[in-house]
Write a protein that holds these residues in place. Structure first.
Motif, short mmCIF file in Angstrom:
data_model
loop_
_atom_site.label_atom_id
_atom_site.label_comp_id
_atom_site.label_asym_id
_atom_site.label_seq_id
_atom_site.Cartn_x
_atom_site.Cartn_y
_atom_site.Cartn_z
N TYR A 18 0.83 -1.20 0.00
CA TYR A 18 0.00 0.00 0.00
C TYR A 18 0.87 1.25 0.00
O TYR A 18 0.52 2.26 -0.62
N ASP A 19 1.99 1.22 0.72
CA ASP A 19 2.88 2.38 0.75
C ASP A 19 3.37 2.68 -0.67
O ASP A 19 3.35 3.82 -1.12
N PHE A 21 1.90 1.78 -3.42
CA PHE A 21 0.70 2.14 -4.19
C PHE A 21 0.38 3.62 -4.00
O PHE A 21 0.13 4.34 -4.97
N VAL A 22 0.44 4.10 -2.76
CA VAL A 22 0.15 5.51 -2.49
C VAL A 22 1.23 6.41 -3.09
O VAL A 22 0.95 7.49 -3.60
N LEU A 24 2.81 5.87 -5.83
CA LEU A 24 2.50 5.98 -7.25
C LEU A 24 1.31 6.91 -7.49
O LEU A 24 1.28 7.66 -8.46
#
Lengths: 247, 111
Positions: A18-19, A21-22, A24
């Motif tokens: 998620y880190d 993903f965020v 990006l």
């Protein structure tokens, strides 16, 4: 009904993925085309997202310079980087001395970030003449908040530059209108140039005998204002000349 | 399978307040983060940064199976977590479809 669908190892994979993903998403919103770059954001271990973080910093800010490395008092890594922010060269001249001190303090506070889960992971920084100087301490933590802070500061600096330049332009235009009246009629109009140009123009026209109430929302180009004022001043001069001839 | 949606709605419990605050963009972010690995498979305009960050908060708050031992028997530490709620509803829908109630008799209306 399951109380949990993941084992602890999967939860850690989820958190670090998620880190990435965020990171990006922040890059996408900052104008980087991540859609047409097939960047793999799945990560298995803490620290796996660091490579994506620096790749996005490089793309968003064009350069990253690793200027210092060392260790903190408790043995974590400490690394200092220079990241360009050329907008500062246009930003600082728009500020007076007090504003400069105030913004320096504000941005230094914003750049100070401590991770909520990994308490040794911390970013500190400040803005120099044309760049960020940031120091990252610690090995593991969330990197997306660090990127968000830097992009937010860049956006804020850009917005302030636009606003200040727009205000300067407005004040110069207001000054030009006042000078037109002074040069043609010898009249000095008392008005604040901090007000919206539409309001200044309304006051100038009012002093010339034309009742006009414009609000900041009305769309009137500066060229139209100049043209209207020129016509009014021409008429006023003609009237004055007629009066002198009659006398 | 035929589902009487009106009867289904009547049978559902009152929506929990926190669930009503969850946006569709939040669930889109969660689905992309879980079901894709590559940035070219994600519709980055279909959710906001705030929704992506909230999804990450959910991930950071998620309690793994091993961590459940630290809770009392009746506790559900992941209840209300958007990731958990999404997985729960997907599991429920899969279970409903797998039950194939219509094969048990003609004209069966599931709710």
């Amino acid at each position: 009904m399951e109380k949990s669908y993941f084992c602890d190892e999967q939860v850690e994979q989820m958190r670090v993925t998620y880190d990435a993903f965020v990171i990006l998403k922040i890059a996408h919103d900052a104008g980087i085309d991540v859609k047409n770059r097939a960047i793999d954001f799945f990560r298995r271990y803490q620290g796996g997202q660091v490579e994506i973080f620096w790749r996005m910093v490089q793309l968003i800010f064009d350069d990253v310079e690793h200027i210092e490395e060392g260790y903190t008092d408790w043995g974590s890594e400490s690394n200092t980087y220079r990241i360009p922010l050329p907008e500062l060269k246009a930003f600082y001249p728009l500020l007076n001395a007090d504003e400069r001190v105030s913004f320096d303090r504000l941005f230094k506070e914003k750049l100070h970030h401590q991770d909520e889960r990994f308490c040794e992971f911390e970013m500190k920084g400040h803005l120099a003449e044309d760049c960020f100087i940031i120091t990252i301490e610690g090995d593991y933590g969330s990197y997306s908040p660090l990127l968000k802070v830097m992009v937010d500061i860049r956006n804020e600096v850009r917005a302030l530059i636009r606003a200040r330049r727009a205000l300067l332009t407005s004040k110069l235009r207001g000054l030009m209108l006042l000078k037109m009246v002074h040069d043609r009629l010898g009249t000095v109009i008392s008005t604040s140039l901090e007000d919206h140009l539409n309001v200044v123009f309304s006051r100038v026209m009012g002093q010339c005998g034309i009742s006009l109430t414009l609000t900041p929302d009305d769309q009137l180009s500066f060229e139209t204002m100049q043209s209207m004022l020129t016509n009014v001043l021409d008429q006023a001069v003609i009237q004055t000349n007629r009066g002198e001839v009659a006398a | 399978m035929r589902i009487n949606l009106s009867r289904l709605k009547e049978s559902l419990p009152t929506p929990t307040p926190y669930l009503q605050e969850y946006t569709s963009g939040l669930f889109r972010a969660i689905e992309f983060a879980h079901n894709t690995h590559y940035s070219d498979e994600v519709d980055w305009n279909s959710f906001t940064l705030e929704e992506a960050m909230l999804a990450m908060e959910m991930a950071c708050a998620y309690e793994g199976v091993e961590g459940l031992d630290g809770y009392s028997a009746g506790d559900r530490p992941n209840e209300g977590n958007a990731i958990h709620e999404l997985l729960l509803s997907q599991y429920t829908i899969r279970a409903l479809k797998a039950a194939s109630p219509e094969k048990r008799g003609e004209d069966v209306e599931f709710f």
